[in-house]
Design an enzyme around this catalytic site. Structure first.
Site, mmCIF file in Angstrom:
data_model
loop_
_atom_site.group_PDB
_atom_site.id
_atom_site.type_symbol
_atom_site.label_atom_id
_atom_site.label_comp_id
_atom_site.label_asym_id
_atom_site.label_seq_id
_atom_site.Cartn_x
_atom_site.Cartn_y
_atom_site.Cartn_z
ATOM 1 N N ASN A 8 0.812 -1.138 0.319
ATOM 2 C CA ASN A 8 0.346 -0.068 0.195
ATOM 3 C C ASN A 8 0.949 1.221 -0.024
ATOM 4 O OD1 ASN A 8 -1.672 2.219 0.750
ATOM 5 N ND2 ASN A 8 -2.228 1.432 2.608
ATOM 6 N N HIS A 95 -9.358 1.122 5.371
ATOM 7 C CA HIS A 95 -8.235 0.977 5.985
ATOM 8 C C HIS A 95 -7.895 2.119 7.012
ATOM 9 C CE1 HIS A 95 -3.934 2.761 6.658
ATOM 10 N NE2 HIS A 95 -3.471 1.306 6.269
ATOM 11 N N GLU A 164 -4.534 -4.516 10.392
ATOM 12 C CA GLU A 164 -3.388 -3.538 10.846
ATOM 13 C C GLU A 164 -3.891 -2.932 11.741
ATOM 14 O OE1 GLU A 164 -2.505 -2.766 6.938
ATOM 15 O OE2 GLU A 164 -2.934 -1.030 7.308
ATOM 16 N N SER A 200 4.361 -2.137 10.063
ATOM 17 C CA SER A 200 5.705 -2.134 10.399
ATOM 18 C C SER A 200 6.273 -3.318 10.031
ATOM 19 C CB SER A 200 6.297 -1.786 11.448
ATOM 20 O OG SER A 200 5.831 -0.448 11.732
#
Ligand code: G3P
Length: 238
Positions: A8, A95, A164, A200
């Site tokens: 992304n 997201h 995430e 990360s």
């Protein structure tokens, strides 16, 4: 089954840069394919202004966002007709940056999901909690992530879920292997969809993350911006 490795780019990289990147990625994956029997599924999500025709052989291009309409009066957005022009049939929905920075509600996200499901898109559906929810413990985490899945057809065959945790996005500090494992185990009881981890991910931790049970791949932000560091993650998947 080889994992799914997705990038992304967010609001990074120009169209010219994505064109160069895509060529390098195609040649990297061609090389991998000729040396190993299979290569991972790779999808990249450039910004709307850098969308390229989805006609590469070894990876696909997806959209980071689009409105739930073919076209029309939706200033600042793109719609299905603009994606179709580039033969794009995958999209990120939900997201945390869309949920928080652009105030996308669960109801709004559901509309996008339904629309792009009806269009047959592969949907990368993102969920993830803020730090204070994680600190409240397992039940709070499960309730929060379940709410982010509410209204979503979790059995849609073209669905990929990206977990995430917000506190791990762009911080350089990924969730621990124990946290990823426990959360993915819990999510696997809520959906049969492949579960990606994001937050990360880099060339150093990707191998260990990909080896966990119920982890079908990774969704990478910062470490995908340079083909050299994305290559390390792809290699970790082989
Ligand atoms: O969608 C991917 C992303 O939010 C993770 O970003 O920079 O932590 O890899 P990053």
């Amino acid at each position: 089954m080889l994992p799914i490795i997705a990038a992304n780019f967010k609001a990074n990289l120009t169209r010219a840069e994505v064109q160069i990147y895509a060529k390098e990625l195609e040649s990297l994956l061609t090389h991998i394919k000729s040396n190993t029997k299979a290569s991972p599924q790779v999808d990249i999500f450039p910004s709307a202004s850098a969308l390229l025709n989805d006609d590469f052989t070894h990876f696909h291009i997806g959209a980071q966002n689009a409105y739930f309409a073919l076209n029309g009066g939706f200033t600042g957005e793109i719609g299905l007709s603009q994606l179709t022009e580039f033969h794009i049939s995958r999209i990120l929905i939900g997201h945390s940056e869309r949920r928080t920075l652009f105030s996308e509600s669960q109801e709004f996200i559901n509309k996008k999901f339904q629309f792009y499901k009806a269009a047959g898109f592969c949907i990368y559906y993102c969920i993830g909690e803020p730090l204070e929810v994680r600190q409240r413990g397992e039940n709070a985490l499960k309730d929060f992530l379940s709410a982010q899945l509410s209204g979503i057809d979790v059995s849609y065959p073209q669905l990929i879920i990206a977990y995430e945790p917000i506190w791990a996005i762009g911080t350089g500090v990924s969730a621990t292997m124990e946290q990823i494992q426990a959360t993915h185990n819990m999510l696997s009881t809520l959906t049969p969809a492949p579960l990606l981890y994001g937050g990360s991910v880099n060339g150093t931790n990707a191998g260990e993350i990909l080896a966990l049970q119920n982890v079908s791949g990774v969704l990478v932000g910062s470490a995908s911006l340079k083909i050299e560091s994305f290559r390390e993650i792809i290699h970790a998947a082989l």
